[in-house]
Design a protein around this motif. Structure first.
Motif, PDB file in Angstrom:
ATOM      1  N   LYS A  44      77.858 -66.836  75.469  1.00  0.00           N
ATOM      2  CA  LYS A  44      76.509 -66.336  75.747  1.00  0.00           C
ATOM      3  C   LYS A  44      76.249 -66.300  77.252  1.00  0.00           C
ATOM      4  O   LYS A  44      75.701 -65.308  77.778  1.00  0.00           O
ATOM      5  N   SER A  45      76.641 -67.375  77.956  1.00  0.00           N
ATOM      6  CA  SER A  45      76.443 -67.407  79.407  1.00  0.00           C
ATOM      7  C   SER A  45      77.257 -66.313  80.091  1.00  0.00           C
ATOM      8  O   SER A  45      76.762 -65.650  81.022  1.00  0.00           O
ATOM      9  N   ALA A  46      78.495 -66.092  79.627  1.00  0.00           N
ATOM     10  CA  ALA A  46      79.324 -65.050  80.225  1.00  0.00           C
ATOM     11  C   ALA A  46      78.715 -63.662  80.002  1.00  0.00           C
ATOM     12  O   ALA A  46      78.715 -62.813  80.906  1.00  0.00           O
ATOM     13  N   ASN A  61      79.660 -75.051  71.304  1.00  0.00           N
ATOM     14  CA  ASN A  61      79.940 -75.037  72.748  1.00  0.00           C
ATOM     15  C   ASN A  61      80.599 -73.731  73.168  1.00  0.00           C
ATOM     16  O   ASN A  61      80.283 -73.159  74.228  1.00  0.00           O
ATOM     17  N   SER A  62      81.531 -73.221  72.329  1.00  0.00           N
ATOM     18  CA  SER A  62      82.180 -71.957  72.638  1.00  0.00           C
ATOM     19  C   SER A  62      81.173 -70.802  72.628  1.00  0.00           C
ATOM     20  O   SER A  62      81.211 -69.916  73.492  1.00  0.00           O
ATOM     21  N   PHE A  63      80.249 -70.851  71.659  1.00  0.00           N
ATOM     22  CA  PHE A  63      79.206 -69.823  71.596  1.00  0.00           C
ATOM     23  C   PHE A  63      78.329 -69.845  72.847  1.00  0.00           C
ATOM     24  O   PHE A  63      77.964 -68.796  73.390  1.00  0.00           O
ATOM     25  N   THR A  82      73.771 -59.163  83.988  1.00  0.00           N
ATOM     26  CA  THR A  82      73.166 -59.155  85.324  1.00  0.00           C
ATOM     27  C   THR A  82      73.989 -58.322  86.300  1.00  0.00           C
ATOM     28  O   THR A  82      73.444 -57.515  87.069  1.00  0.00           O
ATOM     29  N   ASP A  83      75.336 -58.505  86.245  1.00  0.00           N
ATOM     30  CA  ASP A  83      76.204 -57.722  87.134  1.00  0.00           C
ATOM     31  C   ASP A  83      76.093 -56.225  86.841  1.00  0.00           C
ATOM     32  O   ASP A  83      76.074 -55.394  87.764  1.00  0.00           O
TER      33      ASP A  83
END
Length: 474
Positions: A222-224, A216-218, A230-231
């Motif tokens: 990954k999403s961050a 879950n932490s991974f 993208t930013d």
């Protein structure tokens, strides 16, 4: 454990019922398709028999008509009429004579007509027409009755087969469910587990929990990272556009006034003694204009550069709105005087904004400068302040050339570079409006413009009103 066994038993019955319904549905569909195909084959077979009889009888009927042997014609017609579902047979002779066999018993029939042609002396002579009345409704009813009977037999057979398969499946599944229940009952008994097994199971559960947390932490990291990517892509595109704009300003907009400034000073140095007072005054005015344009452009470039590097952080101070507007208009009086443009303001003294003084003054300076630029000689520029809800609204309006409403709507869009020549040939880089939009956005305000050709332009921006007791920036 009894509840578990009861649940497994109920599950087995449900599976058996589903299997029975599935087999029954498949059997019914197969029976319907098979019976429809059988009905079609029977109709085709009956029509084939009738066509064979007609093919054999029509040559004899034609020949007998030719030799006027009507007794033989009746004989062949009776052979056709005795065929099942043939109600009546008629021969319309060319001599207006009608020979008939049989009566029409029902109204539901179809006509099938066959020309009677006899070959004579290598010529075809038409002797008449053979008409056959066929009771297709009776044919379909009898075939359908036979089909319903066949379907009933198929359905009974399908039900028996489905029931047999269901019982067999239930028996086999039941054995496995009983074995599974016994195994679970045996292995869930607390006395059966040794302390070592219980310890290993506890360790396994702890390791599984750690792996789940790590996964879950991974996923979160990954999403961050994807969001940051993208930013960064968006930021890189903005920097590329800013770089192109900056180079364009350096190469064109800044070069033009500096070149004019150099040419004027060179002319002054060469022809100073031959110039009279009026010519010197004119050239000095032009030098002052060129210097002002260079200064304003450099000011905007420096502010824009600091903004792009993230060096500017807006302050939040208690600022008198009317005083800001008055100071901005006073700083532009000399600029307006060169075009004989009247500057006037109307604002109440009681309005205060929560904002950054430097940024707000840059915005006002650019808006007033643009208003003077696009206002013809003898025009006017007006500034005013009002309050709407919890916002203080600044308005700069002029009597200039105006613009199309579509262009006014895009005036503060960073992706659009909008620039045009002023009423006296003044050139601009289009950077002032973008800088104003960025500074207002940093202060969490809004900016917009309304305009029509030849009716002037009205630019507004709104900043949050200061609340009593609100802390200011240190």
């Amino acid at each position: 454990m009894k509840a578990l066994r009861s649940k497994f038993t109920s599950l087995g019955y449900r599976f058996a019922l589903y299997i029975f319904l599935v087999f029954l549905l498949i059997g019914i569909l197969f029976s319907v398709v098979s019976i429809l195909a059988s009905l079609d084959r029977q109709i085709t077979r009956i029509e084939g028999y009738l066509n064979d009889i007609l093919a054999e009888s029509i040559p004899h009927i034609t020949r007998d008509l030719w030799i006027t042997d009507y007794s033989q014609v009746y004989h062949h017609l009776r052979l056709i009429q005795v065929f099942p579902y043939v109600e009546r047979v008629e021969v319309h002779y060319i001599g207006s004579q009608i020979i008939t066999v049989g009566d029409i018993q029902r109204e539901h029939y179809r006509l099938r007509e066959y020309p009677l042609i006899y070959e004579y002396d290598e010529q075809n002579k038409e002797l008449g027409v053979l008409t056959v009345f066929i009771d297709y409704k009776q044919m379909q009813e009898e075939i359908l009755s036979a089909g319903i009977l066949e379907f009933t037999l198929h359905l009974l057979l399908v039900i028996v087969l489905a029931a047999a398969v269901t019982v067999l499946f239930r028996f086999m599944l039941g054995r496995h469910l009983v074995y599974m229940t016994s195994f679970i009952q045996k292995n869930t008994d607390a006395e059966h587990w040794s302390p070592l097994c219980l310890e290993r199971r506890t360790i396994f559960n702890d390791e599984l929990s750690l792996l789940t947390d790590a996964f879950n932490s991974f996923q979160k990291e990954k999403s961050a990272i994807l969001e940051q990517k993208t930013d960064l892509s968006v930021r890189m595109e903005e920097l590329a556009r800013d770089k192109e704009t900056f180079l364009s300003i350096i190469s064109h907009d800044l070069r033009s006034p500096v070149s004019g400034f150099r040419n004027l000073t060179s002319l002054l140095v060469q022809d100073f003694e031959r110039l009279d007072t009026e010519e010197l005054r004119t050239m000095l005015i032009e030098l002052e204009k060129a210097g002002s344009r260079v200064y304003d452009l450099l000011e905007n470039l420096l502010e824009w550069s600091a903004l792009g590097r993230g060096k500017l952080v807006p302050r939040k101070d208690r600022l008198p709105a009317c005083l800001l507007l008055r100071n901005a208009f006073e700083n532009m009086e000399h600029h307006a005087r060169t075009k004989n443009i009247t500057l006037n303001i109307s604002c109440p003294e009681e309005y205060f904004i929560a904002g950054d003084e430097r940024m707000t003054m840059v915005v006002l300076r650019n808006l007033i400068s643009n208003a003077i630029k696009y206002t013809p000689v003898g025009g006017s520029v007006h500034g005013e302040i009002s309050r709407v809800d919890s916002m203080v609204r600044f308005i700069v309006s002029d009597t200039g050339t105006g613009m199309e409403p579509e262009i006014a709507a895009k005036l503060f869009d960073r992706r659009q570079k909008i620039s045009s020549v002023g009423t006296e040939g003044e050139k601009g880089a289009g950077i002032g409006t973008v800088l104003a939009a960025d500074f207002i956005e940093l202060q969490q305000g809004k900016i917009w413009a309304r305009s029509e050709p030849e009716n002037g332009t009205r630019v507004c921006f709104a900043l949050r009103e200061w609340k009593n007791g609100e802390p200011a920036s240190p």
